[in-house]
Scaffold this motif. Structure first.
Motif, PDB file in Angstrom:
ATOM      1  N   SER A   1       0.842  -1.116  -0.166  1.00 59.13           N
ATOM      2  CA  SER A   1      -0.349  -0.015  -0.089  1.00 59.13           C
ATOM      3  C   SER A   1       0.849   0.823  -0.186  1.00 59.13           C
ATOM      4  CB  SER A   1      -1.090   0.211   1.024  1.00 59.13           C
ATOM      5  OG  SER A   1      -0.069   0.085   2.250  1.00 59.13           O
ATOM      6  N   THR A   2       0.608   2.896  -0.480  1.00 58.41           N
ATOM      7  CA  THR A   2       0.667   3.417   0.040  1.00 58.41           C
ATOM      8  C   THR A   2       0.373   4.530   1.412  1.00 58.41           C
ATOM      9  OG1 THR A   2       1.132   3.653  -3.045  1.00 58.41           O
ATOM     10  CG2 THR A   2       1.439   5.727  -0.668  1.00 58.41           C
ATOM     11  N   MET A   3       1.990   4.558   1.956  1.00 58.08           N
ATOM     12  CA  MET A   3       1.216   5.705   3.561  1.00 58.08           C
ATOM     13  C   MET A   3       2.551   6.243   3.151  1.00 58.08           C
ATOM     14  SD  MET A   3       1.156   2.974   6.692  1.00 58.08           S
ATOM     15  CE  MET A   3       0.993   4.501   7.445  1.00 58.08           C
TER      16      MET A   3
ATOM     17  N   THR B   1      -2.975   5.856   4.745  1.00 58.03           N
ATOM     18  CA  THR B   1      -3.004   5.509   3.299  1.00 58.03           C
ATOM     19  C   THR B   1      -3.386   5.665   2.799  1.00 58.03           C
ATOM     20  OG1 THR B   1      -2.610   3.104   4.981  1.00 58.03           O
ATOM     21  CG2 THR B   1      -2.754   2.657   3.538  1.00 58.03           C
TER      22      THR B   1
ATOM     23  N   THR C   1      -5.013   6.450   9.072  1.00 56.21           N
ATOM     24  CA  THR C   1      -5.334   5.357   9.702  1.00 56.21           C
ATOM     25  C   THR C   1      -4.644   4.524  10.616  1.00 56.21           C
ATOM     26  OG1 THR C   1      -3.472   4.304   7.542  1.00 56.21           O
ATOM     27  CG2 THR C   1      -5.718   4.130   7.337  1.00 56.21           C
TER      28      THR C   1
END
Length: 230
Positions: free
Chosen positions: A169-171, A184, A195
């Motif tokens: 995922s991209t955080m 996120t 998140t």
């Protein structure tokens, strides 16, 4: 859906009640640019195999490191996205050999330094990479920035800082000086959603993991600290 999943990064910045409304709006504009750069970079990484973005760009950066094609994409994304916010007067990128000044008319009150794609040497191996950034307030008088906005500044002067991590995922993880928060990217709506609230390190852990490849260059204080946690 949990309550935290309803709060976008922009809404979270607007809810920072300790700051004036004017400053909160400036932060929303500034981080809109950072978010956009991170989204462009994330998308380029996901599509790198299809668009032939793996491999070298055929030049070196200021540290003598080979520049990857994705380094160029990420660097251009950050420079363009930050400039168009009209909140930034000065930029420093690891990929550039000079300080970047924003022209009058687009110049704002913030200085941003960034590594647009840290760890890009690992990108061909499908290993996580990221972007790192820090934000200072403009120090010099006048409508545009100059060297004093960058040179001599210390970490204690940082107004905001954080990083984006591109993986499963991209955080986007950031701090404004009072706590660390993680957002996120929800690909379905294109928004960074809160998140992780008030992230903290555990006082003590069970895993020791560090890259000691350059340990011969560490100063004594760093060696002593690393030895103490082994």
């Amino acid at each position: 859906m949990a309550e935290t999943n309803l709060l976008t990064l922009s809404r979270w910045l607007l809810s920072e009640g300790e700051r004036s409304l004017e400053q909160r709006v400036e932060l929303v504009n500034l981080f809109h640019g950072i978010q956009l750069a991170c989204k462009i970079t994330s998308n380029a990484i996901r599509r790198a195999g299809f668009e032939e973005l793996f491999g070298l760009a055929g030049k070196e950066n200021v540290h003598g490191e080979d520049v990857k094609k994705l380094d160029v994409v990420a660097n251009d994304a950050f420079i363009t996205a930050l400039k168009t916010t009209k909140e930034v007067c000065t930029m420093v990128s690891e990929e550039e050999d000079r300080i970047l000044y924003v022209e009058e008319g687009l110049s704002g009150q913030y200085v941003v330094t960034f590594d647009p794609l840290d760890g890009s040497s690992n990108i061909d191996c499908n290993i996580n990479v990221g972007s790192i950034f820090a934000v200072w307030k403009k120090k010099s008088p006048g409508k545009t920035g100059n060297d004093t906005d960058v040179l001599g500044r210390t970490g204690r002067d940082i107004f905001a800082g954080g990083y984006a991590l591109y993986g499963t995922s991209t955080m986007l993880v950031l701090t404004l000086g009072t706590g660390v928060f993680g957002f996120t990217l929800d690909q379905s709506i294109g928004e960074f959603i809160l998140t992780h609230r008030d992230i903290k390190m555990n006082p003590k852990g069970n895993i020791y993991s560090i890259n000691e490849g350059n340990s011969i260059y560490w100063d004594q204080a760093t060696r002593e600290y690393v030895d103490s946690v082994k």
